[in-house]
Design a protein around this motif. Structure first.
Motif, PDB file in Angstrom:
ATOM      1  N   PRO A  31       0.809  -1.226   0.000  1.00 28.27           N
ATOM      2  CA  PRO A  31       0.000   0.000   0.000  1.00 28.27           C
ATOM      3  C   PRO A  31       0.844   1.279   0.000  1.00 28.27           C
ATOM      4  CG  PRO A  31      -0.069  -1.058   2.144  1.00 28.27           C
ATOM      5  CD  PRO A  31       0.609  -2.025   1.217  1.00 28.27           C
ATOM      6  N   VAL A  32       2.023   1.236   0.616  1.00 23.67           N
ATOM      7  CA  VAL A  32       2.874   2.433   0.634  1.00 23.67           C
ATOM      8  C   VAL A  32       3.378   2.744  -0.778  1.00 23.67           C
ATOM      9  CG1 VAL A  32       5.001   3.437   1.517  1.00 23.67           C
ATOM     10  CG2 VAL A  32       3.528   2.104   3.028  1.00 23.67           C
ATOM     11  N   ARG A  33       3.848   1.693  -1.446  1.00 31.69           N
ATOM     12  CA  ARG A  33       4.337   1.882  -2.816  1.00 31.69           C
ATOM     13  C   ARG A  33       3.184   2.276  -3.749  1.00 31.69           C
ATOM     14  NH1 ARG A  33       7.816  -2.924  -4.477  1.00 31.69           N
ATOM     15  NH2 ARG A  33       9.353  -1.815  -3.218  1.00 31.69           N
ATOM     16  N   GLY A  34       2.043   1.625  -3.583  1.00 33.15           N
ATOM     17  CA  GLY A  34       0.881   2.005  -4.386  1.00 33.15           C
ATOM     18  C   GLY A  34       0.448   3.435  -4.105  1.00 33.15           C
ATOM     19  N   GLY A  35       0.520   3.811  -2.814  1.00 32.37           N
ATOM     20  CA  GLY A  35       0.171   5.190  -2.458  1.00 32.37           C
ATOM     21  C   GLY A  35       1.099   6.198  -3.103  1.00 32.37           C
ATOM     22  N   ALA A  36       2.391   5.830  -3.195  1.00 27.61           N
ATOM     23  CA  ALA A  36       3.347   6.720  -3.866  1.00 27.61           C
ATOM     24  C   ALA A  36       2.980   6.881  -5.334  1.00 27.61           C
ATOM     25  CB  ALA A  36       4.766   6.165  -3.720  1.00 27.61           C
ATOM     26  N   SER A  37       2.565   5.775  -5.968  1.00 24.84           N
ATOM     27  CA  SER A  37       2.145   5.855  -7.373  1.00 24.84           C
ATOM     28  C   SER A  37       0.926   6.750  -7.524  1.00 24.84           C
ATOM     29  CB  SER A  37       1.824   4.456  -7.910  1.00 24.84           C
ATOM     30  OG  SER A  37       2.979   3.651  -7.928  1.00 24.84           O
ATOM     31  N   VAL A  38      -0.060   6.544  -6.656  1.00 23.60           N
ATOM     32  CA  VAL A  38      -1.277   7.340  -6.729  1.00 23.60           C
ATOM     33  C   VAL A  38      -0.965   8.820  -6.512  1.00 23.60           C
ATOM     34  CG1 VAL A  38      -3.486   7.803  -5.596  1.00 23.60           C
ATOM     35  CG2 VAL A  38      -2.796   5.450  -6.079  1.00 23.60           C
ATOM     36  N   ILE A 287       5.708   8.018 -15.844  1.00 25.24           N
ATOM     37  CA  ILE A 287       7.009   7.491 -15.399  1.00 25.24           C
ATOM     38  C   ILE A 287       6.930   7.006 -13.954  1.00 25.24           C
ATOM     39  CG2 ILE A 287       9.401   8.139 -14.924  1.00 25.24           C
ATOM     40  CD1 ILE A 287       9.182  10.100 -17.280  1.00 25.24           C
ATOM     41  N   GLY A 288       6.202   7.756 -13.117  1.00 21.07           N
ATOM     42  CA  GLY A 288       6.084   7.372 -11.715  1.00 21.07           C
ATOM     43  C   GLY A 288       5.455   6.005 -11.541  1.00 21.07           C
ATOM     44  N   ILE A 289       4.333   5.776 -12.223  1.00 21.25           N
ATOM     45  CA  ILE A 289       3.653   4.494 -12.044  1.00 21.25           C
ATOM     46  C   ILE A 289       4.444   3.359 -12.693  1.00 21.25           C
ATOM     47  CG2 ILE A 289       2.182   4.621 -14.103  1.00 21.25           C
ATOM     48  CD1 ILE A 289      -0.059   3.453 -12.348  1.00 21.25           C
ATOM     49  N   VAL A 290       5.143   3.639 -13.789  1.00 25.98           N
ATOM     50  CA  VAL A 290       5.969   2.603 -14.415  1.00 25.98           C
ATOM     51  C   VAL A 290       7.081   2.167 -13.459  1.00 25.98           C
ATOM     52  CG1 VAL A 290       7.664   2.176 -16.236  1.00 25.98           C
ATOM     53  CG2 VAL A 290       5.464   3.225 -16.801  1.00 25.98           C
ATOM     54  N   ASN A 291       7.758   3.139 -12.854  1.00 27.38           N
ATOM     55  CA  ASN A 291       8.858   2.810 -11.942  1.00 27.38           C
ATOM     56  C   ASN A 291       8.379   1.985 -10.756  1.00 27.38           C
ATOM     57  OD1 ASN A 291      10.797   4.100 -13.448  1.00 27.38           O
ATOM     58  ND2 ASN A 291      10.669   6.026 -12.330  1.00 27.38           N
ATOM     59  N   THR A 292       7.290   2.421 -10.114  1.00 33.52           N
ATOM     60  CA  THR A 292       6.822   1.697  -8.928  1.00 33.52           C
ATOM     61  C   THR A 292       6.299   0.312  -9.288  1.00 33.52           C
ATOM     62  OG1 THR A 292       4.686   2.823  -9.161  1.00 33.52           O
ATOM     63  CG2 THR A 292       6.266   3.798  -7.649  1.00 33.52           C
ATOM     64  N   GLN A 293       5.632   0.197 -10.434  1.00 35.03           N
ATOM     65  CA  GLN A 293       5.093  -1.108 -10.796  1.00 35.03           C
ATOM     66  C   GLN A 293       6.184  -2.071 -11.247  1.00 35.03           C
ATOM     67  OE1 GLN A 293       2.258  -0.489  -9.058  1.00 35.03           O
ATOM     68  NE2 GLN A 293       1.707  -2.219 -10.339  1.00 35.03           N
ATOM     69  N   CYS A 325      -2.093  -1.472 -12.576  1.00 33.91           N
ATOM     70  CA  CYS A 325      -1.644  -0.121 -12.942  1.00 33.91           C
ATOM     71  C   CYS A 325      -2.838   0.764 -13.292  1.00 33.91           C
ATOM     72  CB  CYS A 325      -0.695  -0.182 -14.126  1.00 33.91           C
ATOM     73  SG  CYS A 325       0.909  -0.909 -13.777  1.00 33.91           S
ATOM     74  N   GLY A 326      -3.781   0.196 -14.037  1.00 40.55           N
ATOM     75  CA  GLY A 326      -4.961   0.976 -14.414  1.00 40.55           C
ATOM     76  C   GLY A 326      -5.765   1.408 -13.215  1.00 40.55           C
ATOM     77  N   LEU A 327      -5.911   0.498 -12.215  1.00 37.84           N
ATOM     78  CA  LEU A 327      -6.660   0.858 -11.023  1.00 37.84           C
ATOM     79  C   LEU A 327      -5.967   1.977 -10.245  1.00 37.84           C
ATOM     80  CD1 LEU A 327      -7.684  -2.720  -9.808  1.00 37.84           C
ATOM     81  CD2 LEU A 327      -9.187  -0.967 -10.752  1.00 37.84           C
ATOM     82  N   LEU A 328      -4.623   1.866 -10.097  1.00 32.73           N
ATOM     83  CA  LEU A 328      -3.867   2.931  -9.418  1.00 32.73           C
ATOM     84  C   LEU A 328      -3.946   4.246 -10.190  1.00 32.73           C
ATOM     85  CD1 LEU A 328      -0.693   0.951  -8.299  1.00 32.73           C
ATOM     86  CD2 LEU A 328      -2.557   1.737  -6.849  1.00 32.73           C
ATOM     87  N   GLY A 329      -3.856   4.139 -11.524  1.00 35.75           N
ATOM     88  CA  GLY A 329      -3.943   5.359 -12.341  1.00 35.75           C
ATOM     89  C   GLY A 329      -5.308   6.013 -12.242  1.00 35.75           C
ATOM     90  N   ALA A 330      -6.374   5.162 -12.251  1.00 36.54           N
ATOM     91  CA  ALA A 330      -7.734   5.712 -12.123  1.00 36.54           C
ATOM     92  C   ALA A 330      -7.928   6.369 -10.766  1.00 36.54           C
ATOM     93  CB  ALA A 330      -8.747   4.589 -12.334  1.00 36.54           C
ATOM     94  N   LEU A 331      -7.353   5.763  -9.715  1.00 41.16           N
ATOM     95  CA  LEU A 331      -7.466   6.336  -8.386  1.00 41.16           C
ATOM     96  C   LEU A 331      -6.746   7.682  -8.301  1.00 41.16           C
ATOM     97  CD1 LEU A 331      -8.469   6.012  -5.506  1.00 41.16           C
ATOM     98  CD2 LEU A 331      -6.400   4.705  -4.979  1.00 41.16           C
ATOM     99  N   GLY A 332      -5.511   7.727  -8.880  1.00 38.08           N
ATOM    100  CA  GLY A 332      -4.757   8.989  -8.889  1.00 38.08           C
ATOM    101  C   GLY A 332      -5.476  10.066  -9.689  1.00 38.08           C
ATOM    102  N   GLY A 333      -5.999   9.669 -10.862  1.00 43.85           N
ATOM    103  CA  GLY A 333      -6.728  10.646 -11.680  1.00 43.85           C
ATOM    104  C   GLY A 333      -7.983  11.139 -10.984  1.00 43.85           C
ATOM    105  N   LEU A 334      -8.698  10.255 -10.320  1.00 48.15           N
ATOM    106  CA  LEU A 334      -9.918  10.641  -9.601  1.00 48.15           C
ATOM    107  C   LEU A 334      -9.577  11.637  -8.481  1.00 48.15           C
ATOM    108  CD1 LEU A 334     -12.957  10.250  -9.148  1.00 48.15           C
ATOM    109  CD2 LEU A 334     -12.393   8.323  -7.654  1.00 48.15           C
ATOM    110  N   LEU A 335      -8.518  11.326  -7.738  1.00 46.92           N
ATOM    111  CA  LEU A 335      -8.114  12.254  -6.666  1.00 46.92           C
ATOM    112  C   LEU A 335      -7.702  13.604  -7.234  1.00 46.92           C
ATOM    113  CD1 LEU A 335      -6.065   9.860  -4.359  1.00 46.92           C
ATOM    114  CD2 LEU A 335      -8.334  10.814  -3.930  1.00 46.92           C
TER     115      LEU A 335
END
Length: 335
Positions: A31-38, A287-293, A325-335
């Motif tokens: 969750p910490v790494r995912g949170g960084a991506s978001v 780039i951020g989400i690619v690196n973390t994933q 990745c799509g779920l994290l990206g959608a969450l980041g975009g929504l926020l």
């Protein structure tokens, strides 16, 4: 991220689609790494959106002002080429010559002079108040050009560009002392107006051409706005003006449409760099989400090997990562 993972597992807990099940399983594991991506995606999209709104608003304001400021049938200047800032001055006789050409209704001169005000460089702009009022006026912020016209011509009042008014904390009714060849002029601020071009970031002060002639001994013009009689063909009148002034004398004559389109092209080139910054901001999120994933996938190498051993195809593993990745990206975009 944990809340999104819990929701996803509740929705997809009984699915038989392997990639979806893997995405729901792996989402809460880091969750910490995912949170960084978001957070990276959210910040990048916020920056890109903010820049897009800012650039779009600024560009729209510029274009709107240009279309109002340069709303004439023809423009006449000298120097051999168009200058967005003040070009070389033309004698008053040039305006009189253009007025006599068939098809010309009125000629509105525009003059810009550099002066010093309170130990700073500003521009003194001379306008024909009657012509300006007859053809759209000025984009005023405070006050009225119609109410100030007579005082502008008498030399007892001025208009101040909004950026200069802001910098010097000036408002309607305040007084200024302007340097002039005939001696310092004590004038009243009758209003503020928008000027995106002629004043740059230095600011400008507007007086009437009558006052400019009387107190600054200047009746020349940097640009002539030419208005035609109803039904006159701009291209025909343009040729007549060039013939009368002489093509070898360094004058240019442009139609209003060509003039505004030329300015649009210049602004488009300028704002192209700004839109590039927006693209770069969006790429930061990618780039951020690619690196973390990539890091997450490497950490799961043993898990993935086990899944491959029990018969999970590699393409399902890859799809699971893409869905995550799509779920994290959608969450980041929504926020």
């Amino acid at each position: 991220v944990l809340a999104a993972a819990w929701t996803t597992r509740r929705l997809l807990g009984h699915t038989r689609n392997v990639p979806l099940a893997l995405a729901a399983l792996h989402l809460p594991r880091s969750p910490v790494r995912g949170g960084a991506s978001v957070a990276t995606i959210g910040a990048a999209i916020a920056i890109a959106t903010g820049l897009a709104v800012l650039v779009g608003s600024f560009q729209g304001a510029w274009i709107g002002w240009v279309e109002q400021h340069f709303a004439a049938d023809l423009f006449v200047g000298t120097g051999g080429r168009v200058r967005l800032l003040a070009g070389p001055p033309m004698a008053a006789s040039v305006a009189e010559t253009v007025r006599e050409i068939p098809g010309v209704a009125t000629v509105e001169p525009f003059r810009v002079l550099p002066i010093r005000l309170r130990d700073r460089d500003v521009f003194l702009q001379g306008i024909s108040t009657s012509d300006r009022l007859a053809h759209g006026g000025l984009p005023m912020v405070d006050g009225s050009l119609e109410a100030a016209a007579q005082a502008l011509d008498d030399g007892t009042a001025v208009l101040v560009s909004d950026n200069l008014a802001y910098q010097l904390e000036l408002g309607v009714g305040d007084e200024l002392e302007l340097p002039a060849p005939t001696g310092a002029r004590r004038v009243r601020v009758a209003g503020t107006y928008v000027d995106y071009l002629g004043s740059l970031d230095q600011g400008a002060i507007v007086v009437g051409t009558t006052a400019l002639r009387r107190y600054w001994h200047d009746d020349s013009a940097n640009l002539l706005r030419v208005w035609l009689t109803p039904g006159a063909d701009p291209q025909t009148v343009r040729r007549r003006v060039l013939e009368r002034l002489g093509t070898a004398s360094g004058y240019f004559v442009l139609t209003g449409r060509a003039f505004v389109e030329g300015i649009r092209d210049v602004l488009a080139q300028f704002f192209r760099a700004a839109w590039l910054v927006i693209v770069v901001a969006a790429l930061i999120g990618v780039i951020g989400i690619v690196n973390t994933q990539v890091a997450s996938v490497l950490d799961r190498s043993r898990d993935n090997a086990t899944l491959r051993t029990i018969g999970i195809p590699a393409r399902d593993l890859a799809r699971g990562v893409f869905i995550e990745c799509g779920l994290l990206g959608a969450l980041g975009g929504l926020l």
